[in-house]
Design an enzyme around this catalytic site. Structure first.
Site, short mmCIF file in Angstrom:
data_model
loop_
_atom_site.label_atom_id
_atom_site.label_comp_id
_atom_site.label_asym_id
_atom_site.label_seq_id
_atom_site.Cartn_x
_atom_site.Cartn_y
_atom_site.Cartn_z
N GLU A 217 0.78 -1.25 0.00
CA GLU A 217 0.00 0.00 0.00
C GLU A 217 0.81 1.29 0.00
O GLU A 217 0.82 2.05 0.97
CB GLU A 217 -1.00 -0.01 1.18
CG GLU A 217 -1.98 -1.16 1.08
CD GLU A 217 -3.13 -1.09 2.08
OE1 GLU A 217 -3.06 -0.28 3.03
OE2 GLU A 217 -4.10 -1.85 1.91
N GLU A 324 -6.09 -7.97 -0.62
CA GLU A 324 -6.81 -7.77 0.63
C GLU A 324 -8.27 -7.49 0.32
O GLU A 324 -8.58 -6.64 -0.51
CB GLU A 324 -6.26 -6.56 1.43
CG GLU A 324 -4.87 -6.74 1.99
CD GLU A 324 -4.41 -5.55 2.84
OE1 GLU A 324 -5.26 -4.74 3.26
OE2 GLU A 324 -3.20 -5.44 3.08
#
Ligand SMILES: *[C@@H]1O[C@H](CO)[C@@H](O)[C@H](O)[C@H]1NC(C)=O
Ligand SMILES: CC(=O)N[C@H]1CO[C@H](CO)[C@@H](O)[C@@H]1O
Length: 390
Positions: A217, A324
């Site tokens: 991320e 995710e």
């Protein structure tokens, strides 16, 4: 959760019929099995049937709702899995704990961080899951500097986890859970980042079931820098002789699938001499997409949020992986998660799989915990997710 559903569940007195979007069937379900006028009960899966708008036999409900919340009208998805013949390559669980205690470095094993439970991983493998993303902190693996040497004890524990997974025939995704940062500072030294990846790749070069995930991320970073860091990692990994492994690249804006095409279009130009790049995106289904709420925006939000990314992957001839995802332990989210996974599976020519966020021994009563035997997400979602294992 929508108030109409709450009204259906918590109405005082005898509830004869479920309200709009309410549950109307499923294993162990004991409530009303018919819907109020104008709505009809639709089987979603063995655990959940839901009141949708319109008369039985119509499909108006889902599409009406979808069009009110999304501009996408060409979603290739279904609320029941019609694609048993289509299979993911990878499907499994994030293993999150070795990166815990962020900000306390190196921290103390057993106090600030730990490593995944191999018995929990084995439980998942027994259920058919075959991919585990193993989060770790770069500050613990290379404590002195990005291009510095490994901490031997942390490397050993990480490698023990990786070897357990791959010896069992599953895939271990190495995830420096660093958000494009090292000791809190945005990584700008692409050469040092390449040096880090060269060392990691050398360490695992002979294990073809390891996947290298460049970083978790990236966010609030210069877009060209995100490109350059990813490219430096790819070049370094291949240069170290790790040629058989897949490499997962992540994007800016927390690698969000819903905003991928606006923000990360430049990453289509990344090159890999082995041509084994996979674009890892993340997607949560709560209102801000952060994965911090048990509430999902709607029952159709899962497929809606990734549809644009599906188009991006196909248009650019790329492969994707949803590294995710999660939803709260409630009926709305269960329908949304089902729609998400069916969409991914229906488009498995570009989506290679997905991973639930997250397992790990320290999640306690976390809203999405997938840790056996009693994690909130595990007890609510395992029987559903098991249907998608390869
Ligand atoms: C590695 O794991 C062992 C237990 O298996 C533990 O004693 C040790 O402190 C750990 N070290 C690190 C750095 O994680
Ligand atoms: C949704 C979610 O739980 N995201 C988490 C990802 O991992 C980092 C680090 O462990 C957490 O801070 C996030 O909350």
């Amino acid at each position: 959760m929508k108030s109409s559903v709450l009204a259906g569940i918590f109405a005082t007195g005898a509830v004869a019929q479920s309200g709009p979007w309410g549950q109307c069937g499923g294993l162990s379900y004991t409530g009303p099995t018919t819907c109020v006028s104008g709505w009809h009960c639709v089987y979603q899966n063995d655990w959940y049937s839901q009141c949708l708008e319109g008369a039985a036999g119509t499909t108006a409900a889902t599409s009406t709702k979808a069009s009110s919340t999304s501009t996408s009208t060409t979603l290739k998805t279904s609320t029941t899995s019609t694609s048993a013949s289509k299979k993911f390559k990878w499907f499994g669980i994030n293993q999150s704990c070795a990166e815990f205690g962020q900000g306390t470095y190196p921290g103390v094993w057993g106090t600030h961080f730990t490593f995944p439970s191999t018995s929990s991983i084995q439980t998942h493998i027994n259920d058919g899951y075959n991919a585990f993303r193993v989060a770790f902190a770069m500050e613990r693996l290379v404590p002195n500097q990005l291009s510095g040497s490994f901490d031997a004890a942390y490397l050993k524990n990480l490698t023990d986890t990786v070897n357990y997974i791959t010896n069992a025939g599953a895939w271990a995704i190495l995830d420096p859970h660093n958000f494009g940062r090292y000791y809190g500072n945005i990584i700008t030294d692409t050469a040092a980042f390449g040096s880090f990846w060269s060392k990691v790749a050398t360490q695992y070069a002979s294990n073809s079931r390891v996947v290298f995930d460049t970083n978790n991320e990236y966010h609030d970073m210069d877009q060209t820098l995100v490109f350059n860091l990813n490219q430096a990692a790819i070049t370094a990994i291949r240069g170290a002789g790790a040629t058989s492994q897949y490499i997962f690249v992540e994007g800016n804006s927390y690698s969000g699938a819903w905003v991928w095409s606006q923000n990360n279009n430049n990453l289509a130009a990344l090159t890999d001499p082995q041509n084994k790049l996979v674009y890892e995106m993340h997607q949560y289904l709560d209102s801000d997409g952060s994965g911090t709420s048990t509430a999902c925006v709607s029952t159709t939000i899962g497929a809606q949020r990734v549809a644009d990314a599906t188009n991006w992957l196909r248009t650019n001839g790329k492969l994707g992986f949803l590294g995710e995802f999660a939803g709260g332990a409630n009926a709305d989210c269960q329908t949304a998660v089902t729609g998400l996974l069916n969409h991914l599976q229906d488009n498995s020519d570009v989506w290679l799989g997905a991973l639930w966020w997250a397992g790990g021994p320290w999640w306690g009563n976390y809203i999405y915990s997938f840790e056996p035997p009693s994690g909130t997400g595990y007890t609510y979602y395992n029987s559903l997710l098991k249907k998608y294992v390869p």
